[in-house]
Motif scaffolding. Structure first.
Motif, PDB file in Angstrom:
ATOM      1  N   VAL A 108       7.437 -30.056 -17.855  1.00 17.46           N
ATOM      2  CA  VAL A 108       8.548 -29.627 -18.717  1.00 17.46           C
ATOM      3  C   VAL A 108       9.860 -29.591 -17.929  1.00 17.46           C
ATOM      4  O   VAL A 108      10.901 -30.057 -18.406  1.00 17.46           O
ATOM      5  CB  VAL A 108       8.252 -28.247 -19.350  1.00 17.46           C
ATOM      6  CG1 VAL A 108       9.495 -27.691 -20.039  1.00 17.46           C
ATOM      7  CG2 VAL A 108       7.115 -28.364 -20.353  1.00 17.46           C
ATOM      8  N   TYR A 109       9.807 -29.058 -16.694  1.00 13.97           N
ATOM      9  CA  TYR A 109      11.009 -29.017 -15.863  1.00 13.97           C
ATOM     10  C   TYR A 109      11.514 -30.421 -15.569  1.00 13.97           C
ATOM     11  O   TYR A 109      12.708 -30.715 -15.726  1.00 13.97           O
ATOM     12  CB  TYR A 109      10.712 -28.287 -14.550  1.00 13.97           C
ATOM     13  CG  TYR A 109      11.781 -28.489 -13.490  1.00 13.97           C
ATOM     14  CD1 TYR A 109      12.985 -27.794 -13.541  1.00 13.97           C
ATOM     15  CD2 TYR A 109      11.580 -29.409 -12.447  1.00 13.97           C
ATOM     16  CE1 TYR A 109      13.969 -28.000 -12.579  1.00 13.97           C
ATOM     17  CE2 TYR A 109      12.554 -29.612 -11.487  1.00 13.97           C
ATOM     18  CZ  TYR A 109      13.750 -28.902 -11.555  1.00 13.97           C
ATOM     19  OH  TYR A 109      14.725 -29.121 -10.608  1.00 13.97           O
ATOM     20  N   LEU A 110      10.601 -31.308 -15.157  1.00 16.38           N
ATOM     21  CA  LEU A 110      10.998 -32.659 -14.783  1.00 16.38           C
ATOM     22  C   LEU A 110      11.521 -33.440 -15.985  1.00 16.38           C
ATOM     23  O   LEU A 110      12.554 -34.121 -15.899  1.00 16.38           O
ATOM     24  CB  LEU A 110       9.808 -33.394 -14.160  1.00 16.38           C
ATOM     25  CG  LEU A 110      10.092 -34.783 -13.574  1.00 16.38           C
ATOM     26  CD1 LEU A 110      11.134 -34.690 -12.461  1.00 16.38           C
ATOM     27  CD2 LEU A 110       8.817 -35.410 -13.045  1.00 16.38           C
ATOM     28  N   ALA A 111      10.829 -33.338 -17.122  1.00 15.44           N
ATOM     29  CA  ALA A 111      11.250 -34.062 -18.321  1.00 15.44           C
ATOM     30  C   ALA A 111      12.623 -33.578 -18.790  1.00 15.44           C
ATOM     31  O   ALA A 111      13.490 -34.388 -19.161  1.00 15.44           O
ATOM     32  CB  ALA A 111      10.219 -33.881 -19.435  1.00 15.44           C
ATOM     33  N   SER A 112      12.821 -32.263 -18.768  1.00 16.26           N
ATOM     34  CA  SER A 112      14.107 -31.704 -19.174  1.00 16.26           C
ATOM     35  C   SER A 112      15.231 -32.180 -18.261  1.00 16.26           C
ATOM     36  O   SER A 112      16.313 -32.556 -18.722  1.00 16.26           O
ATOM     37  CB  SER A 112      14.031 -30.173 -19.163  1.00 16.26           C
ATOM     38  OG  SER A 112      15.279 -29.601 -19.446  1.00 16.26           O
ATOM     39  N   ASP A 113      14.953 -32.197 -16.959  1.00 13.30           N
ATOM     40  CA  ASP A 113      15.979 -32.626 -16.008  1.00 13.30           C
ATOM     41  C   ASP A 113      16.282 -34.112 -16.156  1.00 13.30           C
ATOM     42  O   ASP A 113      17.452 -34.516 -16.131  1.00 13.30           O
ATOM     43  CB  ASP A 113      15.524 -32.320 -14.585  1.00 13.30           C
ATOM     44  CG  ASP A 113      16.641 -32.510 -13.572  1.00 13.30           C
ATOM     45  OD1 ASP A 113      17.503 -31.613 -13.482  1.00 13.30           O
ATOM     46  OD2 ASP A 113      16.672 -33.564 -12.898  1.00 13.30           O
ATOM     47  N   MET A 115      16.001 -35.982 -18.804  1.00 10.00           N
ATOM     48  CA  MET A 115      16.760 -36.231 -20.031  1.00 10.00           C
ATOM     49  C   MET A 115      18.229 -35.829 -19.878  1.00 10.00           C
ATOM     50  O   MET A 115      19.102 -36.370 -20.544  1.00 10.00           O
ATOM     51  CB  MET A 115      16.133 -35.462 -21.205  1.00 10.00           C
ATOM     52  CG  MET A 115      14.871 -36.111 -21.750  1.00 10.00           C
ATOM     53  SD  MET A 115      14.325 -35.396 -23.324  1.00 10.00           S
ATOM     54  CE  MET A 115      13.866 -33.743 -22.812  1.00 10.00           C
ATOM     55  N   GLY A 116      18.476 -34.878 -18.958  1.00 10.25           N
ATOM     56  CA  GLY A 116      19.852 -34.434 -18.749  1.00 10.25           C
ATOM     57  C   GLY A 116      20.648 -35.307 -17.799  1.00 10.25           C
ATOM     58  O   GLY A 116      21.880 -35.199 -17.737  1.00 10.25           O
ATOM     59  N   ILE A 117      19.977 -36.189 -17.064  1.00  8.04           N
ATOM     60  CA  ILE A 117      20.661 -37.005 -16.057  1.00  8.04           C
ATOM     61  C   ILE A 117      21.772 -37.884 -16.648  1.00  8.04           C
ATOM     62  O   ILE A 117      22.881 -37.932 -16.089  1.00  8.04           O
ATOM     63  CB  ILE A 117      19.639 -37.844 -15.254  1.00  8.04           C
ATOM     64  CG1 ILE A 117      18.898 -36.939 -14.267  1.00  8.04           C
ATOM     65  CG2 ILE A 117      20.324 -38.988 -14.505  1.00  8.04           C
ATOM     66  CD1 ILE A 117      17.827 -37.646 -13.452  1.00  8.04           C
ATOM     67  N   PRO A 118      21.543 -38.594 -17.760  1.00  9.40           N
ATOM     68  CA  PRO A 118      22.645 -39.400 -18.316  1.00  9.40           C
ATOM     69  C   PRO A 118      23.888 -38.566 -18.631  1.00  9.40           C
ATOM     70  O   PRO A 118      25.020 -39.025 -18.412  1.00  9.40           O
ATOM     71  CB  PRO A 118      22.037 -39.999 -19.594  1.00  9.40           C
ATOM     72  CG  PRO A 118      20.564 -40.008 -19.334  1.00  9.40           C
ATOM     73  CD  PRO A 118      20.297 -38.778 -18.520  1.00  9.40           C
ATOM     74  N   PHE A 119      23.686 -37.353 -19.126  1.00  5.15           N
ATOM     75  CA  PHE A 119      24.828 -36.486 -19.427  1.00  5.15           C
ATOM     76  C   PHE A 119      25.506 -36.009 -18.149  1.00  5.15           C
ATOM     77  O   PHE A 119      26.737 -35.919 -18.074  1.00  5.15           O
ATOM     78  CB  PHE A 119      24.358 -35.290 -20.266  1.00  5.15           C
ATOM     79  CG  PHE A 119      23.805 -35.676 -21.602  1.00  5.15           C
ATOM     80  CD1 PHE A 119      24.643 -36.067 -22.636  1.00  5.15           C
ATOM     81  CD2 PHE A 119      22.436 -35.663 -21.833  1.00  5.15           C
ATOM     82  CE1 PHE A 119      24.136 -36.428 -23.877  1.00  5.15           C
ATOM     83  CE2 PHE A 119      21.915 -36.031 -23.060  1.00  5.15           C
ATOM     84  CZ  PHE A 119      22.766 -36.417 -24.079  1.00  5.15           C
TER      85      PHE A 119
END
Length: 412
Positions: A108-113, A115-119
């Motif tokens: 969950v931590y890795l997936a959330s991070d 997904m936030g990388i492009p932003f």
């Protein structure tokens, strides 16, 4: 309450929180268009004021897009039971409960991070670059990201493992033991943050001998503040924005000045900023903030102990069995209304502390250098001169610039 009602409650809390915060953001975005108060005239010339308006508008619009994406993703995952699916998949890979929970938190931590990388990339390398703030290279970004993952794996892995083991062995009383452990961890990090964590990302150098160090030393001796650890941090490797902070306890206390702050401010202004930081120490703000954080953590853990073994909460997230990690994740959402109230109280305390630190700087040094420094800091960061009162009340840990200046000028 059955699991379907709990799922609707989770979705309702998320939805209300999103709409409420976006409404406050819209009010604040409109508020910046007010006429500049007389006390703040001259901070911007006409061209730079227009630039600050454009920057704040662009940051707000981008945050609206990124937060809407996160909200819709979370909504879809909750509605379709995505966390339950992940739990079931991980149980096939690691049937032992401690490993299942660790894998869940990690994924969950890795997936959330991710997904936030492009932003993150757009915010840093497009918006911040456009307005001259970004100094970070892509290589530094990647290095920072790798180090952040390493810290999350080491510190997060140890704390999560300890948490899971304590829940397994002590059940409802786990929160007492984990509260003690996390409190010790918080004190340790507070004491050694500048010695252990910051050097992983930045270079800390002792302030060189010269007029500035002499002025700082003279002021410190005058107010009885034994300060030998004055450091300069190379903040310019990431941003042109300046800052200063106080960290540590006892002999481990340090004052850290950003190199960008030193570059853009006079000696008197820098001593004024330091006097403000010394005020935090003299008024014991750092200790009380840490105590408040520890008490808040204890309350949250106690409340979590009332939910952590609920089967209905696990089913609400799409699980088929009672799962510690599902309940922890759901609790984070259920706790958010209380977290908002606690956040408001913490911000009230923080703003009070800022007023007191300002007053200390004024009475032991001088008001004008600090006022000038705060104006420069706001100008250099293209800050909002007229935040909306409700937004400020809910979100600001520091009083607005206008309120700080008026409070300082009122001191005789």
């Amino acid at each position: 309450m059955d699991y379907q009602a709990i799922r609707l409650l989770l979705i309702g809390i998320l939805t209300f929180d999103f709409i409420f915060n976006k409404a406050l953001g819209i009010l604040n975005n409109r508020s910046r268009q007010q006429p500049v108060p007389a006390e703040l005239e001259g901070i911007y010339d006409q061209e730079k004021y227009a630039q600050s308006q454009a920057y704040q508008s662009e940051v707000f619009n981008f945050s609206l897009i990124s937060s809407s994406f996160s909200f819709l993703m979370m909504l879809a995952i909750l509605w379709f039971g995505g966390f339950g699916w992940l739990d079931e998949y991980l149980r096939g890979a690691a049937s032992v409960e401690p490993l299942t929970s660790l894998y869940f938190f990690g994924v969950v931590y890795l997936a959330s991070d991710l997904m936030g990388i492009p932003f993150e990339l757009y915010g840093t390398f497009v918006i911040e670059e456009k307005y001259g703030f970004n100094k970070m290279t892509f290589k530094t970004y990647l290095t920072d990201k790798f180090k952040s993952y390493l810290l999350a794996l080491l510190l997060g892995g140890v704390l999560a493992s300890l948490f899971i083991v304590l829940v397994m062995f002590f059940e409802e009383n786990f929160w007492i033991y984990f509260w003690v452990a996390i409190s010790v961890f918080m004190i340790f990090i507070n004491m050694f943050y500048t010695s252990l964590i910051i050097p992983m990302f930045n270079k800390l150098s002792p302030l060189e001998d010269g007029p500035l160090k002499t002025a700082i030393t003279n002021y410190s001796e005058k107010v009885g503040f034994p300060l030998h650890n004055i450091f300069v941090i190379d903040g310019s490797k990431r941003s042109s924005k300046g800052n200063a902070f106080f960290s540590g306890l006892g002999k481990k206390k340090k004052v850290v000045l950003y190199d960008t702050l030193i570059e853009k401010h006079t000696e008197e202004e820098l001593v004024g900023v330091l006097a403000h930081e010394v005020g935090h120490f003299k008024k014991k703000h750092i200790i009380w903030s840490m105590v408040s954080g520890i008490l808040q953590t204890g309350f949250m853990l106690w409340l979590l102990s009332k939910f952590i073994f609920s089967s209905e909460i696990s089913w609400a997230l799409g699980g088929h069995v009672t799962a510690l990690h599902l309940n922890v994740f759901a609790f984070a959402i259920l706790f958010s209304p209380l977290s908002t109230v606690i956040g408001i109280l913490m911000n009230l305390m923080s703003r009070k502390n800022e007023y007191e630190a300002d007053a200390y700087a004024v009475t032991t040094y001088d008001k004008e250098p600090l006022i000038t420094a705060l104006k420069k800091l706001t100008s250099d960061s293209l800050g909002n001169l007229t935040p909306h009162p409700w937004y400020e009340f809910m979100n600001y840990s520091h009083p607005s610039l206008l309120k700080r200046i008026r409070a300082m000028k009122a001191i005789k």
